[in-house]
Write a protein that holds these residues in place. Structure first.
Motif, mmCIF file in Angstrom:
data_model
loop_
_atom_site.group_PDB
_atom_site.id
_atom_site.type_symbol
_atom_site.label_atom_id
_atom_site.label_comp_id
_atom_site.label_asym_id
_atom_site.label_seq_id
_atom_site.Cartn_x
_atom_site.Cartn_y
_atom_site.Cartn_z
ATOM 1 N N GLU A 14 0.819 -1.209 0.000
ATOM 2 C CA GLU A 14 0.000 0.000 0.000
ATOM 3 C C GLU A 14 0.855 1.262 0.000
ATOM 4 O OE1 GLU A 14 -0.050 -1.505 4.357
ATOM 5 O OE2 GLU A 14 0.272 -2.287 2.333
ATOM 6 N N HIS A 15 2.158 1.103 0.263
ATOM 7 C CA HIS A 15 3.069 2.256 0.258
ATOM 8 C C HIS A 15 3.970 2.255 -0.973
ATOM 9 C CE1 HIS A 15 1.648 2.875 4.271
ATOM 10 N NE2 HIS A 15 2.246 1.806 4.763
ATOM 11 N N THR A 16 3.582 1.509 -2.000
ATOM 12 C CA THR A 16 4.420 1.400 -3.194
ATOM 13 C C THR A 16 4.752 2.765 -3.777
ATOM 14 O OG1 THR A 16 3.466 -0.764 -3.731
ATOM 15 C CG2 THR A 16 4.605 0.398 -5.492
ATOM 16 N N ALA A 17 3.754 3.582 -4.001
ATOM 17 C CA ALA A 17 3.985 4.895 -4.605
ATOM 18 C C ALA A 17 4.882 5.748 -3.718
ATOM 19 C CB ALA A 17 2.650 5.596 -4.862
ATOM 20 N N LEU A 18 4.630 5.709 -2.420
ATOM 21 C CA LEU A 18 5.448 6.482 -1.485
ATOM 22 C C LEU A 18 6.908 6.047 -1.552
ATOM 23 C CD1 LEU A 18 5.920 8.358 0.967
ATOM 24 C CD2 LEU A 18 5.209 6.442 2.431
ATOM 25 N N LEU A 19 7.146 4.742 -1.504
ATOM 26 C CA LEU A 19 8.512 4.248 -1.496
ATOM 27 C C LEU A 19 9.201 4.463 -2.837
ATOM 28 C CD1 LEU A 19 7.968 1.001 0.600
ATOM 29 C CD2 LEU A 19 9.160 3.075 1.312
ATOM 30 N N HIS A 20 8.441 4.532 -3.907
ATOM 31 C CA HIS A 20 9.024 4.841 -5.220
ATOM 32 C C HIS A 20 9.589 6.260 -5.253
ATOM 33 C CE1 HIS A 20 7.268 1.685 -8.221
ATOM 34 N NE2 HIS A 20 7.903 1.131 -7.223
ATOM 35 N N ARG A 21 8.892 7.182 -4.598
ATOM 36 C CA ARG A 21 9.290 8.581 -4.740
ATOM 37 C C ARG A 21 10.158 9.104 -3.592
ATOM 38 N NH1 ARG A 21 3.688 9.144 -3.313
ATOM 39 N NH2 ARG A 21 3.430 10.314 -1.346
ATOM 40 N N LEU A 22 10.325 8.318 -2.526
ATOM 41 C CA LEU A 22 11.181 8.796 -1.435
ATOM 42 C C LEU A 22 12.610 8.982 -1.933
ATOM 43 C CD1 LEU A 22 10.253 6.866 1.853
ATOM 44 C CD2 LEU A 22 9.749 9.236 1.240
ATOM 45 N N PRO A 23 13.292 10.023 -1.495
ATOM 46 C CA PRO A 23 14.669 10.274 -1.947
ATOM 47 C C PRO A 23 15.685 9.431 -1.172
ATOM 48 C CG PRO A 23 13.959 12.034 -0.501
ATOM 49 C CD PRO A 23 12.764 11.137 -0.677
ATOM 50 N N GLN A 73 7.009 -2.632 -10.901
ATOM 51 C CA GLN A 73 6.397 -1.768 -11.903
ATOM 52 C C GLN A 73 6.871 -0.326 -11.689
ATOM 53 O OE1 GLN A 73 2.171 -2.089 -12.018
ATOM 54 N NE2 GLN A 73 1.921 -0.683 -13.735
ATOM 55 N N ASP A 74 7.547 0.228 -12.669
ATOM 56 C CA ASP A 74 8.064 1.596 -12.604
ATOM 57 C C ASP A 74 9.125 1.777 -11.513
ATOM 58 O OD1 ASP A 74 6.280 2.360 -14.643
ATOM 59 O OD2 ASP A 74 4.692 2.714 -13.162
ATOM 60 N N TRP A 75 9.833 0.691 -11.173
ATOM 61 C CA TRP A 75 10.898 0.818 -10.165
ATOM 62 C C TRP A 75 12.010 1.731 -10.720
ATOM 63 C CZ3 TRP A 75 11.221 0.025 -5.204
ATOM 64 C CH2 TRP A 75 12.478 -0.007 -4.572
ATOM 65 N N PRO A 76 12.445 2.732 -9.951
ATOM 66 C CA PRO A 76 13.490 3.644 -10.439
ATOM 67 C C PRO A 76 14.777 2.895 -10.784
ATOM 68 C CG PRO A 76 12.423 4.520 -8.474
ATOM 69 C CD PRO A 76 11.931 3.120 -8.618
ATOM 70 N N GLN A 77 15.337 3.177 -11.944
ATOM 71 C CA GLN A 77 16.487 2.431 -12.432
ATOM 72 C C GLN A 77 17.726 2.622 -11.566
ATOM 73 O OE1 GLN A 77 17.115 3.464 -16.548
ATOM 74 N NE2 GLN A 77 15.411 2.197 -17.268
ATOM 75 N N ASP A 78 17.819 3.728 -10.870
ATOM 76 C CA ASP A 78 19.015 4.009 -10.085
ATOM 77 C C ASP A 78 18.881 3.573 -8.623
ATOM 78 O OD1 ASP A 78 17.082 5.828 -9.367
ATOM 79 O OD2 ASP A 78 18.440 7.553 -9.285
ATOM 80 N N ARG A 79 17.816 2.827 -8.299
ATOM 81 C CA ARG A 79 17.547 2.497 -6.897
ATOM 82 C C ARG A 79 17.788 1.026 -6.605
ATOM 83 N NH1 ARG A 79 12.469 5.173 -4.176
ATOM 84 N NH2 ARG A 79 13.778 6.882 -4.898
ATOM 85 N N VAL A 80 18.440 0.772 -5.480
ATOM 86 C CA VAL A 80 18.672 -0.593 -5.020
ATOM 87 C C VAL A 80 17.376 -1.184 -4.478
ATOM 88 C CG1 VAL A 80 19.758 -1.924 -3.151
ATOM 89 C CG2 VAL A 80 21.126 -0.331 -4.511
ATOM 90 N N LEU A 81 17.127 -2.445 -4.788
ATOM 91 C CA LEU A 81 16.042 -3.188 -4.151
ATOM 92 C C LEU A 81 16.667 -4.352 -3.395
ATOM 93 C CD1 LEU A 81 12.556 -4.007 -5.532
ATOM 94 C CD2 LEU A 81 13.758 -5.603 -4.064
ATOM 95 N N SER A 82 16.532 -4.336 -2.092
ATOM 96 C CA SER A 82 17.055 -5.396 -1.238
ATOM 97 C C SER A 82 15.949 -6.420 -1.010
ATOM 98 C CB SER A 82 17.521 -4.813 0.104
ATOM 99 O OG SER A 82 17.818 -5.850 1.024
ATOM 100 N N ALA A 83 16.201 -7.645 -1.454
ATOM 101 C CA ALA A 83 15.185 -8.704 -1.419
ATOM 102 C C ALA A 83 15.410 -9.603 -0.197
ATOM 103 C CB ALA A 83 15.248 -9.524 -2.705
ATOM 104 N N GLY A 84 14.510 -9.506 0.770
ATOM 105 C CA GLY A 84 14.603 -10.342 1.977
ATOM 106 C C GLY A 84 14.008 -11.707 1.718
#
Length: 759
Positions: free
Chosen positions: A245-254, A274-285
């Protein structure tokens, strides 16, 4: 190339070295230098484990002398002002006083860390609380790791989580009014870390797994817009549930990266990709940080390969949450059944699982083929083992609807029969369960386990302890007695050892709070009670007194929550299996003449899902499990339960639905605040609010307990009110226990006299 890291490592040591060092310091047996040297040794050992496993960073900031939330307060200078400590000059002795109290000040309140069995110290917010800097321990520990050649990632409890979990004490009406001061405090910390050369800081914001009000959601963007300037790279970590539910928020946080729990938040990945920023790390737990089952490496790799193709070097592999919640090292389990051992993985092993997945993603599958093959064989062996299922249990569970989950009559009718049977005074006094586990008790248990004394000798030693406990309670003047539980090592492990389907470790310790460690059993198969577990002890104790003697059991939900639970069937199925086993024990206790039976459920609130939408299902089966365990007795048998260190107000209808005749709850650290909800709800049955904190060595004065009891009378009718400590007394010494209970009894007797004089 994918990277591997963890969110945190257990700090207590594989042999509980931190526990013993801290307690030795508290007793005055060792000095500050010795304590600090133990902490340094453990930190360096744990960094070595992480580096040797092949993690790309070691975790700094996960070490705490007592609690990570208290560490954060000490770092920011935000310690409770009532203690009058200078935050910039805070000593370790001061730090421990905050956690344990002293003759002038009660300890900070303690409660459960989300839905875990870890307890944190609750921040206290007043108008004059400061966030302008405190101790330098974090910076010193980072320098220590860097000097050893490690690449570090520093871990912090996030600013919004810190605020959310705290309590307003005076001078303010809205916690978010403190946010500017909090942000400034975190800015200072981040700038100092950047100046020290720290590249990455992990900021934990687990409140994102909750259903947050808009005002809290809206605070994230402006907070992190400020924090991200002049700071190291920020990895914002969420865990314990999905946060879609916080997908949009977490996408745009700096922030530079986000961590997702893909174990408890399975299924949320597509929303984020979907639309994950290309310069952002995603840590997969992807590796379970809260359970001890060996990872299915093939399944984990299959889940992450599409992610690797999309993210490339922006993919990090990790555990779902900090490894604080699992034991340190499976290699220390030399006596564990080899088949069962092959199914397990502790913190050290999980670091190797994480790096194996990373290497396979990075094209090194051949180099870790042996590890993948061993994992596949272990997973297959567990899935097909005949030890998992018990036909007797399966048959009984299929017929559970034939068993009534309700008592014969309602409480109003039962209490009349119980009062006639027990003839207790107004405001009856009792203890919650355990009495001090002395050195003699622990030594006798260890000697028995090593085969140095026989069963009869051990039995006689424990019976002598029961005699002592009963004698002391009668001398103190308690109205309802307990046998003290000297024969029990732990309130869950003791029962698990006598139930089929449970497994046990020798060194599988995890931290519960401060220096308190527990060794949870693990449930690998169907649960079954082959014979009575406590009846002999309760019968013997009752034979020593004419006063009521409570039989003491741990409830089905707590037996589930405080174990590492099998993950191959729904948790409610396992809970009902335990409930049936306990039901048999309750019936046998009643047949043996035990008129009061306490079925403790301190983990009832802890098991509540983080999302309110998931509450009804959990609460329905949790209440059912308790009622199944308790409903097989006559009306004049009094069923007690106990709950502690949780907020209960939002689930009071379900607590009432459990229909225990008497509930005792922890309330002293909150100054009876937790009791208000019971009064507003008009809780229908008897209730015993704790009048003193057993987790502190401090002996409360009679006047303090009288004040709390008078507050309790303001919300609970006199006829329903019991008097008791917050919890069991296992961790306390006899001198403080005796003094505190004598004061408690005197407070109750004084209250009886006051009420009688008013009538």
């Amino acid at each position: 190339m994918a990277k591997a890291h963890i969110l945190g490592f257990p700090r207590i040591g594989a042999q509980r070295e931190l526990k013993f060092a801290v307690e030795s310091f508290w007793r005055g047996d060792t000095d500050l230098t010795a304590l600090q040297e133990t902490g340094k040794t453990l930190r360096q050992r744990h960094w070595t484990v992480q580096a040797d496993a092949g993690l790309d960073f070691v975790s700094v900031g996960d070490f705490a002398w007592y609690d990570q939330v208290l560490n954060t307060l000490a770092l920011l200078g935000a310690v409770p002002t009532r203690f009058k400590f200078d935050p910039k000059k805070l000593t370790l002795a001061d730090y421990f006083t905050l956690a344990r109290g002293n003759p002038e000040h009660f300890a900070m309140e303690m409660t459960k860390w989300f839905d875990t069995n870890y307890h944190y110290l609750v921040p206290e917010f007043t108008a004059d609380v400061r966030f302008d800097g405190g101790v330098d321990w974090l910076f010193e520990e980072n320098a220590e790791a860097v000097a050893l050649g490690h690449k570090t990632k520093v871990t912090l409890v996030g600013p919004l989580t810190l605020l959310y979990l705290g309590k307003i004490k005076s001078g303010i009406t809205n916690k978010l009014d403190l946010l500017p001061k909090v942000i400034a405090g975190y800015q200072n910390v981040l700038q100092r870390l950047q100046a020290a050369g720290v590249e990455w800081v992990q900021i934990d914001e687990p409140i994102l797994a909750l259903e947050l009000a808009a005002v809290w959601r809206n605070a994230f963007a402006p907070t992190y817009e400020v924090l991200s300037t002049a700071a190291p790279k920020l990895l914002l970590a969420t865990y314990f549930d999905q946060v879609r539910e916080h997908t949009a928020l977490l996408h745009r946080l700096p922030v530079t990266g986000v961590h997702l729990d893909l174990v408890r938040g399975a299924g949320q990945l597509d929303d984020f990709l979907q639309d994950w920023p290309q310069d952002r790390v995603l840590s997969a737990g992807i590796v379970d940080g809260r359970n001890i089952w060996r990872a299915d490496l093939d399944a984990a790799l299959a889940a992450l390969q599409p992610l690797q193709e999309k993210l490339g070097d922006k993919l990090w592999v990790s555990a779902s949450c900090s490894l604080l919640h699992v034991p340190v090292d499976l290699a220390n389990e030399n006596k564990l059944d080899e088949e069962l051992k092959g199914w397990l993985s502790f913190a050290t092993q999980k670091t190797h699982e994480i790096t194996a997945i990373k290497r396979a993603l990075n094209g090194e599958k051949n180099a870790v083929a042996a590890q993948f093959n061993a994992a596949a064989l272990a997973v297959a062996a567990r899935n097909t083992s005949p030890r998992i299922h018990n036909p007797l249990v399966q048959k009984r569970l299929s017929e559970i609807n034939k068993i009534s989950a309700a008592r014969n009559n309602v409480f109003a009718d039962r209490i009349v029969k119980q009062q006639a049977r027990f003839n207790l005074p107004a405001f009856p006094t009792t203890n919650i369960g355990s009495f001090p586990q002395t050195t003699d008790i622990r030594q006798a248990r260890a000697q028995y386990k090593r085969g140095e004394i026989g069963h009869l000798d051990y039995l006689n030693k424990m019976r002598d302890e029961v005699r002592l406990v009963v004698q002391k309670q009668e001398e103190i003047g308690l109205d309802v007695l307990v046998h003290g539980e000297p024969e029990r090592n732990d309130m869950v492990e003791y029962f698990g050892e006598q139930l089929w389907g449970y497994g046990f470790t020798a060194n599988g310790w995890v931290q519960s709070y401060g220096s308190r460690c527990v060794k949870p059993p693990f449930i690998y198969g169907d649960v079954y009670r082959p014979e009575a577990m406590t009846v002999g002890w309760s019968e013997f104790a009752q034979s020593l007194t004419s006063k009521p003697m409570k039989g003491m059991l741990t409830g089905p939900v707590t037996m589930l929550q405080w174990s590492f639970v099998r993950d191959d069937q729904p948790r409610d199925t396992t809970a009902l299996q335990i409930a049936l086993a306990l039901r048999d024990e309750v019936v046998d206790l009643e047949k043996a003449g035990i008129g009061m039976i306490q079925i403790d459920e301190p983990a009832f609130r802890e098991g509540l899902p983080l999302k309110a939408a998931d509450w009804p299902h959990y609460l329905d089966w949790a209440v059912k499990a308790f009622r199944i365990s308790a409903s097989g007795v006559r009306d004049d048998t009094q069923i007690h339960t106990h709950m502690c260190y949780s907020e209960f107000n939002d689930i009071l209808p379900w607590i009432a639905a459990m229909d225990a005749d008497v509930i005792t709850i922890e309330t002293s650290r909150s100054d009876m605040e937790l009791l208000d909800g019971f009064g507003e709800f008009a809780y229908p049955n008897d209730i015993g609010p704790g009048v003193y904190d057993i987790h502190s060595p401090r002996v409360p004065r009679v006047e303090e307990m009288q004040r709390l009891l008078r507050k309790a009378r303001g919300v609970i009718p006199d006829a329903q009110l019991w008097v008791n400590p917050d919890c069991g007394l296992k961790t306390r010494g006899w001198p403080e226990t005796t003094a505190a209970l004598e004061n408690m009894v005197l407070a109750a007797r004084t209250l009886r006299a006051e009420v009688a004089a008013q009538q």
